[in-house]
Design an enzyme around this catalytic site. Structure first.
Site, short mmCIF file in Angstrom:
data_model
loop_
_atom_site.label_atom_id
_atom_site.label_comp_id
_atom_site.label_asym_id
_atom_site.label_seq_id
_atom_site.Cartn_x
_atom_site.Cartn_y
_atom_site.Cartn_z
N THR A 96 0.87 -1.18 0.00
CA THR A 96 0.00 0.00 0.00
C THR A 96 0.91 1.23 0.00
O THR A 96 1.61 1.48 0.98
CB THR A 96 -0.88 0.03 1.26
OG1 THR A 96 -1.62 -1.19 1.34
CG2 THR A 96 -1.83 1.21 1.23
N LYS A 171 -7.66 1.66 -2.39
CA LYS A 171 -7.16 1.17 -1.10
C LYS A 171 -7.13 2.31 -0.06
O LYS A 171 -7.46 2.11 1.11
CB LYS A 171 -5.76 0.58 -1.32
CG LYS A 171 -5.02 0.18 -0.07
CD LYS A 171 -5.63 -1.03 0.62
CE LYS A 171 -4.85 -1.35 1.89
NZ LYS A 171 -5.50 -2.35 2.72
P1 NAD Z 1 5.64 -5.88 7.51
O1 NAD Z 1 6.35 -4.72 8.07
O2 NAD Z 1 5.20 -7.00 8.39
O3 NAD Z 1 6.50 -6.52 6.31
C1 NAD Z 1 7.28 -5.82 5.41
C2 NAD Z 1 8.47 -6.70 5.02
O4 NAD Z 1 9.22 -6.05 4.00
C3 NAD Z 1 9.43 -6.94 6.19
O5 NAD Z 1 9.62 -8.34 6.35
C4 NAD Z 1 10.71 -6.25 5.75
O6 NAD Z 1 11.88 -6.89 6.22
C5 NAD Z 1 10.59 -6.32 4.24
N1 NAD Z 1 11.39 -5.35 3.52
C6 NAD Z 1 11.47 -4.01 3.70
N2 NAD Z 1 12.28 -3.46 2.77
C7 NAD Z 1 12.72 -4.49 2.00
C8 NAD Z 1 13.58 -4.57 0.86
N3 NAD Z 1 14.15 -3.48 0.33
N4 NAD Z 1 13.79 -5.77 0.31
C9 NAD Z 1 13.22 -6.89 0.82
N5 NAD Z 1 12.39 -6.87 1.89
C10 NAD Z 1 12.15 -5.68 2.47
O7 NAD Z 1 4.38 -5.26 6.75
P2 NAD Z 1 3.03 -6.02 6.33
O8 NAD Z 1 2.06 -5.91 7.45
O9 NAD Z 1 3.36 -7.32 5.71
O10 NAD Z 1 2.50 -4.99 5.21
C11 NAD Z 1 3.09 -4.93 3.92
C12 NAD Z 1 2.27 -3.96 3.08
O11 NAD Z 1 0.91 -4.44 3.01
C13 NAD Z 1 2.19 -2.54 3.66
O12 NAD Z 1 2.21 -1.62 2.62
C14 NAD Z 1 0.84 -2.54 4.39
O13 NAD Z 1 0.31 -1.24 4.48
C15 NAD Z 1 0.02 -3.46 3.50
N6 NAD Z 1 -1.08 -4.16 4.15
C16 NAD Z 1 -0.93 -4.75 5.38
C17 NAD Z 1 -2.01 -5.42 5.96
C18 NAD Z 1 -1.89 -6.09 7.31
O14 NAD Z 1 -2.94 -6.47 7.88
N7 NAD Z 1 -0.70 -6.28 7.86
C19 NAD Z 1 -3.24 -5.50 5.28
C20 NAD Z 1 -3.35 -4.92 4.03
C21 NAD Z 1 -2.27 -4.26 3.47
#
Ligand code: NAD
Length: 295
Positions: A96, A171
């Site tokens: 997002t 979104k």
């Molecule tokens: P998170 O912080 O749990 O995971 C993000 C991952 O990205 C981490 O494991 C981190 O190490 C990795 N990362 C960061 N930079 C990186 C790079 N350059 N190369 C490789 N890996 C890298 O976040 P999440 O909760 O999984 O959310 C991810 C996305 O989805 C966000 O944009 C969030 O807004 C969206 N989202 C989350 C949810 C939810 O319920 N958690 C629901 C819908 C959407």
């Protein structure tokens, strides 16, 4: 079956990648953190030593990163994947992020003959695990057709919102509403508790009355009302409050650009900001419940 590079294996990315493996796809995974890579390896994925090494000879690259700066860094900045991805590969960014970065990526991709779609999701970690996410896709008709089948392995509703950026705009609207609903549900539950009501009973009543909403159905913010939700697990896992704040900021930014009136979104954004500033940004966003506590 397709060959897929999956970059970003956090709360959402890991179960989404696991569902692609279950569906029989050939996965190469990469994250800055080792643990989710190792867990996915046990399920059949290959671990890449870098983002750049994950994208060789794949049909799709999927990214699931926290925010716009991470996605831009991956494709245009330090990892510069755009310089190395094959023209036959389709890039699907499920993170997002802001519409401006999404449109910039789309323009830059077009310049070098690459195809990228924005496909943010809704449904939380539970939806990612169950493979029931909703995808909001911003893409040309042709690219939407080309990604739909793959996304259906991770979600049950695959919507074509419009051209590049439209998925992110949909979104932003959805999460502004979710943020408002979570704050409103928390406020109502705390009002009931302060006046002697049992939160379980009150939740059941509102769930079967006109206050019914998604947070009461599957994501109750009050501890021990529902099992297997972050509030019953000390607000661990789930969707970090700082990520919700990021999404409320994205909605606010869009409202400023379009001169839209979003008073409830603006007020709720301030509540999440205040709650983050007192040290709760890493907790699940349903912890906003404590913002209304009398104790
Ligand atoms: P998170 O912080 O749990 O995971 C993000 C991952 O990205 C981490 O494991 C981190 O190490 C990795 N990362 C960061 N930079 C990186 C790079 N350059 N190369 C490789 N890996 C890298 O976040 P999440 O909760 O999984 O959310 C991810 C996305 O989805 C966000 O944009 C969030 O807004 C969206 N989202 C989350 C949810 C939810 O319920 N958690 C629901 C819908 C959407």
């Amino acid at each position: 079956m397709s060959k897929v590079a999956f970059i970003g294996l956090g709360n959402m990315g890991e179960p989404m990648a696991a569902n692609l493996i279950k569906a029989g796809h050939d996965l190469v995974v990469f994250d800055l953190v080792a643990a989710p890579q190792e867990r996915l390896k046990k399920q059949g994925a290959k671990i890449a030593s870098s983002a750049l090494n994950s994208i060789q000879d794949v049909d799709f690259v999927i990214s699931m990163l926290p925010a716009g700066k991470h996605v831009e860094g991956l494709y245009l900045g330090e990892s510069a994947l755009f310089n190395n991805i094959s023209k036959n590969t389709i890039i699907i960014d499920c993170s997002t992020i802001d519409v401006a970065t999404t449109k910039k990526l789309s323009t830059e991709a077009e310049k070098v003959g690459l195809n990228i779609v924005d496909a943010p999701v809704s449904g939380g970690v539970a939806g990612a695990t169950a493979g029931t996410l909703s995808f909001m896709v911003g893409a040309t008709e042709e690219n939407f057709y080309n990604v739909k089948e793959l996304l259906a392995n991770m979600g049950k509703n695959i919507f074509h919102a419009g051209d590049a950026g439209a998925g992110q705009m949909a979104k932003a609207c959805n999460n502004m509403l979710l943020g408002i609903m979570m704050a409103g549900t928390s406020e109502a539950l705390q009002l009931g508790i302060a006046n002697g009501l049992d939160p379980k009973k009150l939740s059941e009543i509102m769930l079967n009355s006109s206050g019914r909403n998604w947070t009461l159905e599957v994501y109750n913010p009050c501890p021990d009302v529902q099992e297997n939700v972050p509030s019953s697990n000390d607000y661990e896992g789930g969707f970090a409050l700082d990520l919700m704040l990021k999404d409320m900021n994205l909605a606010l930014q869009a409202s400023l650009e379009s001169k839209s009136s979003t008073p409830l979104g603006s007020l709720s954004r301030s509540l999440y900001a205040q709650h983050s500033n007192i040290g709760n940004g890493h907790k699940d966003f349903s912890n906003i419940f404590n913002q209304f506590s009398k104790n």
